[in-house]
Design an enzyme around this catalytic site. Structure first.
Site, PDB file in Angstrom:
ATOM      1  N   LEU A 117      71.701  34.754  39.340  1.00  0.00           N
ATOM      2  CA  LEU A 117      71.957  35.782  38.329  1.00  0.00           C
ATOM      3  C   LEU A 117      72.721  35.119  37.187  1.00  0.00           C
ATOM      4  CD1 LEU A 117      73.211  39.046  40.111  1.00  0.00           C
ATOM      5  CD2 LEU A 117      71.196  38.822  38.664  1.00  0.00           C
ATOM      6  N   ASP A 118      72.323  35.401  35.951  1.00  0.00           N
ATOM      7  CA  ASP A 118      73.055  34.862  34.790  1.00  0.00           C
ATOM      8  C   ASP A 118      74.509  35.335  34.814  1.00  0.00           C
ATOM      9  OD1 ASP A 118      70.744  33.708  33.846  1.00  0.00           O
ATOM     10  OD2 ASP A 118      70.242  35.379  32.521  1.00  0.00           O
ATOM     11  N   PRO A 119      75.429  34.559  34.182  1.00  0.00           N
ATOM     12  CA  PRO A 119      76.822  35.018  34.086  1.00  0.00           C
ATOM     13  C   PRO A 119      76.961  36.409  33.452  1.00  0.00           C
ATOM     14  CG  PRO A 119      76.699  32.698  33.515  1.00  0.00           C
ATOM     15  CD  PRO A 119      75.281  33.166  33.683  1.00  0.00           C
TER      16      PRO A 119
END
Length: 298
Positions: A46-48
């Site tokens: 998951l992206d930041p």
């Protein structure tokens, strides 16, 4: 004799509700540090700037990560209209603007074009490799990179809400390799108003949803108690779609030693081999033989 692995042997799945502004790898690192586990991996980055379901695989569960990665995922996301961004999300610089805004009816009418097997160009700021280098690294160096379109599967896409004329909230169910950032960008382009993802939350990955998840803060609280093991889900949770075969003691010993055994079963791709409700191996049936291809030791 092999060297003894450092750390505590923990096996199973722990589902973390990832907060914003921390990378998936940092969540893995924190979980490993908190639990002192021998081995930890995650089931899909998951992206930041994205929150939500991040399955962590402990110990022998790491051998089943591909079954999570290949599973269907559900996301809730917000698109802000009127701008494109370099990263296709709120982190990037504005690259273009538009004064046009879509109506609810126009948004609804655009959605069917994005359902099914569709062609999608991944964001330049992604972890895909181009000539052996990560695309985001090349993008940060202002290299001129060409992202190739690829086919992804979108099972469902719904408009959930339009809080105001500048924003719309959606829910999507999609397959492996789908970029929601690309979906938001392409929706904005199709509607002629431009758009980028301003909120992204993953609500389901394979069999794991928000009901299974605990927060990182909760993990800190329960890490030294039985509650940690109560929160762990069995390794085979991700293998529920695979037919199970119960083994006797003799068959179990053969499989644990990497050997096969005879069967009357027809040839099949994958079987889940169980003994006393415990996962022993994944196997194939070929020419009347059960042959293990992944054995679990815990």
């Amino acid at each position: 004799m092999g060297r003894k692995k450092k750390g505590i042997p923990i096996h199973g799945w722990l589902i973390i509700d990832k907060p914003l502004e921390i990378s998936s790898n940092n969540v893995v690192g924190k979980a490993r540090w908190l639990t002192k586990a021998q081995k930890v991996g995650h089931g899909g980055t998951l992206d930041p700037l994205a929150s939500g379901i991040l399955p962590l695989a402990f110990g022998e569960a790491t051998k089943t990560v591909s079954y999570v990665m290949d599973g269907t995922k559900t996301y809730r996301f917000e698109v802000t209209w009127g701008e494109t961004r370099s990263t296709d999300d709120a982190e990037g610089e504005v690259t273009d603007t538009s004064t046009a805004r879509p109506t609810r009816a126009e948004i609804e009418a655009a959605l069917p074009a994005f359902i099914g097997a569709i062609e999608q160009i991944p964001p330049k700021y992604s972890a895909l490799k181009i000539d052996g280098q990560r695309a985001y690294k090349l993008a940060r160096e202002d290299k001129d990179i060409e992202m190739t379109a690829r086919t992804v599967q979108i099972d469902d896409l719904k408009l959930i809400d339009c809080p105001d004329s500048d924003r719309a909230i959606f829910e999507v169910q999609c397959g492996k390799g789908t970029y929601v950032r690309s979906l938001g960008r392409d929706l904005g382009n199709k509607l002629g108003c431009l758009g980028y993802i301003s909120m992204l939350r993953r609500t389901k990955v394979g069999p794991f949803d928000e009901k299974c998840a605990i927060s990182l803060d909760s993990l800190e609280q329960i890490v030294h108690s039985e509650a940690l093991f109560e929160s762990l889900l069995a390794i085979e949770t991700v293998l529920d779609d695979i037919s199970a075969l119960a083994l006797n003691e003799e068959e179990t010993q053969k499989i644990r030693n990497g050997m096969g055994f005879k069967t009357d079963l027809p040839d099949t791709e994958t079987l889940r081999l169980m003994h006393n409700d415990k996962l022993v191996a994944l196997a194939k049936v070929e020419d009347g033989l059960v042959r293990p291809f992944r054995v679990f030791n815990y």
